[in-house]
Design an enzyme around this catalytic site. Sequence first.
Site, PDB file in Angstrom:
ATOM      1  N   ASN A 164       0.813  -1.212   0.000  1.00  0.00           N
ATOM      2  CA  ASN A 164       0.000   0.000   0.000  1.00  0.00           C
ATOM      3  C   ASN A 164       0.853   1.271   0.000  1.00  0.00           C
ATOM      4  O   ASN A 164       2.081   1.222   0.001  1.00  0.00           O
ATOM      5  CB  ASN A 164      -0.965  -0.005   1.195  1.00  0.00           C
ATOM      6  CG  ASN A 164      -0.234  -0.051   2.534  1.00  0.00           C
ATOM      7  OD1 ASN A 164       0.900   0.419   2.672  1.00  0.00           O
ATOM      8  ND2 ASN A 164      -0.881  -0.608   3.543  1.00  0.00           N
ATOM      9  N   ILE A 165       0.171   2.418   0.022  1.00  0.00           N
ATOM     10  CA  ILE A 165       0.860   3.704  -0.114  1.00  0.00           C
ATOM     11  C   ILE A 165       1.814   3.975   1.045  1.00  0.00           C
ATOM     12  O   ILE A 165       2.826   4.665   0.862  1.00  0.00           O
ATOM     13  CB  ILE A 165      -0.140   4.871  -0.241  1.00  0.00           C
ATOM     14  CG1 ILE A 165      -1.025   4.968   1.007  1.00  0.00           C
ATOM     15  CG2 ILE A 165      -0.973   4.742  -1.505  1.00  0.00           C
ATOM     16  CD1 ILE A 165      -1.850   6.246   1.081  1.00  0.00           C
ATOM     17  N   CYS A 210      -7.926  -2.892  -6.294  1.00  0.00           N
ATOM     18  CA  CYS A 210      -7.148  -2.918  -5.044  1.00  0.00           C
ATOM     19  C   CYS A 210      -8.142  -2.594  -3.930  1.00  0.00           C
ATOM     20  O   CYS A 210      -9.139  -3.300  -3.789  1.00  0.00           O
ATOM     21  CB  CYS A 210      -5.968  -1.953  -5.098  1.00  0.00           C
ATOM     22  SG  CYS A 210      -6.366  -0.274  -5.643  1.00  0.00           S
ATOM     23  N   SER A 211      -7.919  -1.566  -3.155  1.00  0.00           N
ATOM     24  CA  SER A 211      -8.885  -1.177  -2.127  1.00  0.00           C
ATOM     25  C   SER A 211      -9.907  -0.203  -2.703  1.00  0.00           C
ATOM     26  O   SER A 211     -11.076  -0.526  -2.860  1.00  0.00           O
ATOM     27  CB  SER A 211      -8.172  -0.581  -0.919  1.00  0.00           C
ATOM     28  OG  SER A 211      -7.364  -1.551  -0.270  1.00  0.00           O
ATOM     29  N   ASP A 223      -5.123   3.635  -7.038  1.00  0.00           N
ATOM     30  CA  ASP A 223      -3.664   3.617  -6.922  1.00  0.00           C
ATOM     31  C   ASP A 223      -3.077   2.398  -7.637  1.00  0.00           C
ATOM     32  O   ASP A 223      -2.666   2.479  -8.787  1.00  0.00           O
ATOM     33  CB  ASP A 223      -3.248   3.631  -5.449  1.00  0.00           C
ATOM     34  CG  ASP A 223      -3.491   4.976  -4.781  1.00  0.00           C
ATOM     35  OD1 ASP A 223      -3.221   5.996  -5.410  1.00  0.00           O
ATOM     36  OD2 ASP A 223      -3.958   4.996  -3.624  1.00  0.00           O
TER      37      ASP A 223
END
Length: 594
Positions: free
Chosen positions: A316-317, A379-380, A384
């Site tokens: 993740n980010i 993704c979520s 992203d």
Amino acid sequence: MSNNDEGDPSTYESTLETERMDMPSPAEGSIPQSIAPSSGTFISFPGEETKQVIEVECIDACSDGHIRGKLRLTNYRLFFSAAEGDIHDIDIPIHSILKIEKTGRGENSYRLDITCKYFLSVAFIFNRQERKDLCKQIISLAFPADVTKLFAFENKKRFKENGWEIYNFKREYTRMGALGKEDSKWRHSEINKNYELIESYPSDIIVPAAISDEFLKKATYFRSRGRIIALSWIHPTNDASITRCSQPGVGISKKRCTEDEEIVSAINKANVTSTHVYICDCRPSVNARANQAKGKGFELRSIYDNTELSFGNIENIHEVRASNERLRELITPVNIDEQKWFSNLESTKWLYHIQSILKEAVKVASIIENKKSSVVVHCSDGWDRTSQITSLSMLLLDPYYRTLQGFEVLIEKEWISFGHQFQTRICHGMQEPTNNYAQVFIQWLDCVWQVIQHYPHAFEFNAKLLSFIAHHVYSCLFGTFIFDNEHERHEHDVRNRTQSIWSFVNSCQTEFLNPLYLEHCKVILPTISMRTIRLWKEYWMSYHPFYRFQDPLFERIMELVHLREKVQQNCDELRSRNKEHLPPVVKISVNASG
């Protein structure tokens, strides 16, 4: 080559010189390097205003000792020019500043340390009052409370090409075969016409023809942020498609949504060459299961018939941001340990993250090309990692996206139109970066660079374009990467109030073209291994003293470009004199051997 590439080279050169009269040349920062060889002059952009000029001493992290010179502050940048000697200029767009600190002791008591969002750190020494006044003014200009106060809205530069017109929804989906056919199994939906249903989605989307708008509305309640399944790309011959969305709201109780299940089923039926749909969840399975505990999650095979689910293991980010910060600490010249370079590089995990993205993109492309099956990517929240994978897999599958114009369309469609949060991820105009700050898009550009190293003939554009885009993601010279979604850009009239980055690129195409390009390349599926993944030194280490201004390959390529243009021009002149005696026109190309 795109239509924009046609024309008389000599006419282009004269036009380019006219453009450059009020646009800094590559050496002065338009291509731009934030550190460039000394030009001796400062050339402003239309709309750029000088606020202050001060005599200072500069301490560049990549240099030894102090450099005396002038520091100019404008509403767009900080520009340092050395007083004498063959010393570099430093050109820092003020909106790219990540951190500004008052530091120093002893003879350097009144230092101002500036850290940029890209890997440049520099310090200036003033007297006490000058530092106080300048720091206050920089903060006021660099971090405006109102996003429309960014320099992109002040930039009055005009170009011969209009980059805002490069992407047209209907034209692009007609090109790939989703629209314009009577028997198409896809349709254009205007369900989000006024952005009222899905704020982060484009106003126009393509969905399965068998699915009504009523079904789509109900499905929005099941997908995170309402980001329902929409078409990104369709294969020209086998009907396999790439669609994108956000995670489903399955939760621990295994909730269902009939409408969402019907959409997946319709995607499967739209592809007569396969009986299965592959669902690629870009996240590590641990993260996906953690989200399931929060009421979100992933598709269950027991609910979604004829599907195959896999996880991409892309972090993740927060992991991306931490990894990039470790890379910054490694590359900062004073901290480089030559003896442990490779082990320290490995410990940043940056190349590991690059490998994960490349692997997943190749997997998606392989499923489409070899298994002829459709793929749903998410993704979520779907803005992203989803954008990284859809756009990178499309780049591998479709040679159009490897042209200069096609690459611009790809970014406009998969990143800008589908709502990657540039404003949130880049933190434009924010003095204190939030927990959402992350280099997701720059990470994707790094992945594109890796693919170019595998297939140098497959891309019409060169790696210089990637560095140029990466720089201007932060600079706010153009309006392309401002705001989080299409809705916000529409509300603030970005198309009419700012310039597109593609306006510059398409007005100076020669700077970004690859003379080794071969148009016959089709699908490319690189073998992804840590043995073949390299650090993108031309970008990440562009401020290191060992790499600054050292780009002999690019210089050689530009020599080949100009040589090819000259030879082509001579051939055209000879043919015009001897039309009836010469064979048909043969295009001149340059291969790897030169």
